[in-house]
Scaffold this active site. Structure first.
Site, PDB file in Angstrom:
ATOM      1  CG  HIS A  95      -1.892   1.113   1.287  1.00  0.00           C
ATOM      2  ND1 HIS A  95      -3.220   0.925   1.589  1.00  0.00           N
ATOM      3  CD2 HIS A  95      -1.754   2.461   1.088  1.00  0.00           C
ATOM      4  CE1 HIS A  95      -3.863   2.076   1.568  1.00  0.00           C
ATOM      5  NE2 HIS A  95      -2.981   3.036   1.272  1.00  0.00           N
ATOM      6  CG  HIS A 129      -0.727   7.102  -0.845  1.00  0.00           C
ATOM      7  ND1 HIS A 129      -1.946   7.339  -1.432  1.00  0.00           N
ATOM      8  CD2 HIS A 129      -0.990   6.370   0.261  1.00  0.00           C
ATOM      9  CE1 HIS A 129      -2.904   6.788  -0.702  1.00  0.00           C
ATOM     10  NE2 HIS A 129      -2.347   6.179   0.333  1.00  0.00           N
ATOM     11  CE  LYS A 139      -7.659   2.054  -0.399  1.00  0.00           C
ATOM     12  NZ  LYS A 139      -6.691   3.118  -0.203  1.00  0.00           N
ATOM     13  CG  HIS A 145      -9.716   4.436   3.498  1.00  0.00           C
ATOM     14  ND1 HIS A 145      -8.530   5.126   3.569  1.00  0.00           N
ATOM     15  CD2 HIS A 145     -10.418   4.804   4.609  1.00  0.00           C
ATOM     16  CE1 HIS A 145      -8.519   5.883   4.650  1.00  0.00           C
ATOM     17  NE2 HIS A 145      -9.658   5.709   5.302  1.00  0.00           N
ATOM     18  CG  HIS A 149      -4.979   1.984   5.805  1.00  0.00           C
ATOM     19  ND1 HIS A 149      -6.278   2.057   6.216  1.00  0.00           N
ATOM     20  CD2 HIS A 149      -4.912   2.653   4.630  1.00  0.00           C
ATOM     21  CE1 HIS A 149      -6.960   2.753   5.332  1.00  0.00           C
ATOM     22  NE2 HIS A 149      -6.157   3.120   4.361  1.00  0.00           N
ATOM     23  CG  ASP A 151      -1.653   4.650   4.041  1.00  0.00           C
ATOM     24  OD1 ASP A 151      -1.675   5.106   2.886  1.00  0.00           O
ATOM     25  OD2 ASP A 151      -2.527   4.908   4.887  1.00  0.00           O
TER      26      ASP A 151
HETATM   27  O1  DOR Z   1      -3.280   9.342   5.940  1.00  0.00           O
HETATM   28  C1  DOR Z   1      -3.653   9.070   4.814  1.00  0.00           C
HETATM   29  N1  DOR Z   1      -3.087   9.638   3.729  1.00  0.00           N
HETATM   30  N2  DOR Z   1      -4.655   8.202   4.656  1.00  0.00           N
HETATM   31  C2  DOR Z   1      -5.217   7.979   3.459  1.00  0.00           C
HETATM   32  O2  DOR Z   1      -6.130   7.214   3.373  1.00  0.00           O
HETATM   33  C3  DOR Z   1      -4.761   8.714   2.261  1.00  0.00           C
HETATM   34  C4  DOR Z   1      -3.386   9.180   2.427  1.00  0.00           C
HETATM   35  C5  DOR Z   1      -3.003  10.198   1.380  1.00  0.00           C
HETATM   36  O3  DOR Z   1      -3.275   9.966   0.195  1.00  0.00           O
HETATM   37  O4  DOR Z   1      -2.421  11.215   1.742  1.00  0.00           O
HETATM   38 ZN    ZN Z   2      -3.382   5.011   1.664  1.00  0.00          ZN
END
Ligand code: DOR
Ligand code: ZN
Length: 335
Positions: free
Chosen positions: A12, A14, A95, A132, A166, A238
């Site tokens: 997971h 970003h 997702k 999520h 998460h 995450d």
């Molecule tokens: O803390 C988070 N940041 N939780 C999420 O679900 C998205 C993520 C983000 O994209 O910044």
């Molecule tokens: Zn995330």
């Protein structure tokens, strides 16, 4: 002490886009691959947008051997669209975000009934669904309130490859044990911190994420499950970089940037608890078995030599503050 991990995976991640992608991508190349989140602006909803994003990721990885397992932002789809998604190289799964629950999720689902026919098809086609799982309730109860939805999904679509993303509570772990047809990811920070670390003293914006860190008993249960090598619990960082000015601000963005320290810190925690032999399962084998993955060949060796974490990563005009910024952690990657 030393450990060599085979094909570590971040289930997971970003990576963002543009300059932030260029900064973040090289900081995940100790992993053999990662499941890439689709919550860009606008979100990645079509196979062609996904392919474009995958090629920008490949360029930002600058030749590193790394498998981006690409996800599409869940929107209701028919069979033809699902077939086209499944046939797109690099596609991993969908997702699903409840509408408005977190960063860039406004186009998410507000009523699960809207998703029913698509989920039935995904179940038949073997397409994974990553969720999520938070309600719009009181912030500390959001995950627990959403467990009824997971229960519904796991019962109504028993063959659907369903992941609780998460997880942050002992209650979610109980559900994991109750339903052998679901898996879960857990982040680094949720194995370490509680709400006290975020807001119990001076507010620490770089530890603020969604779902928010919970109680000590939740953190302890998650840590024990990870250390024990629970076969359906996988590491998903995450890691969610935001520009420093969006974190150190009124209206702090949610997300903890852990990618650069994730593997050393995990090794430190597993070693401190006498569980290093289960780290391979947590960071790779469980995911490979569950999803039938064959990541690129890559090993990474970690040892108990301390490293000082940069106070800030700066490049391409971006600045991002990692977890443990400016601190020393007990393990590092060997050269
Ligand atoms: O803390 C988070 N940041 N939780 C999420 O679900 C998205 C993520 C983000 O994209 O910044
Ligand atoms: Zn995330």
């Amino acid at each position: 002490m030393k450990i060599t991990l085979n094909a570590p995976l971040d289930m997971h991640l970003h990576l963002r886009d543009g300059d932030m992608l260029k900064l973040a991508a090289p900081l995940s190349t100790d992993f053999a691959g990662a499941v890439i989140m689709p919550n860009l602006v606008p979100p990645v909803t079509t196979p062609s947008a996904m392919q474009g994003y995958a090629s920008r990721i490949a360029a930002a990885m600058d030749g590193a051997a790394f498998s981006p397992y690409m996800t599409l932002f869940f929107t209701p789809m028919g069979e033809k669209e699902l077939i086209s998604a499944r046939e797109t190289p690099g596609f991993f799964g969908f997702k699903l975000y409840p509408a408005g629950i977190t960063t860039n999720s406004e186009g998410g689902i507000s009523d699960m009934a809207q998703a029913d026919s698509t989920l039935k098809l995904m179940e038949e086609m073997g397409i994974p669904l990553l969720v999520h799982g938070e309600s719009h309730g009181f912030v500390m109860d959001r995950e627990q309130e959403f467990l009824a939805v997971y229960r519904h999904l796991a019962t109504r679509y028993p063959r659907l490859k369903l992941s609780m993303e998460h997880i942050t509570t002992a209650a979610a772990l109980q559900l994991l044990d109750e339903f052998p047809n679901i898996c879960a990811t857990v982040t680094l920070q949720h194995l370490i911190i509680t709400l006290d670390d975020v807001a119990g003293g001076a507010l620490r914006p770089h530890l603020f994420c969604k779902p928010i860190a919970k109680r000590p008993e939740d953190r302890d249960a998650l840590l024990q499950a990870a250390l024990s090598g629970h076969p359906r619990l996988m590491f998903g960082s995450d890691s969610a970089p935001h520009p420093r000015c969006r974190k150190e601000a009124c209206g702090c963005a949610a997300g903890v940037f852990t990618a650069p320290i994730a593997l050393p810190k995990l090794a430190e925690i597993f070693a401190a608890n006498g569980a290093l032999e289960n780290l391979q399962a947590f960071v790779s084998d469980n995911a490979c078995r569950w999803y039938n993955l064959t990541p690129v060949q890559k090993t990474v060796t970690l040892h108990d030599e301390p490293m000082t974490v940069p106070a800030c990563y700066r490049s391409y005009g971006e600045q991002v503050v990692p977890m443990y910024a400016g601190e020393t952690i007990g393990w590092s990657i060997t050269d």
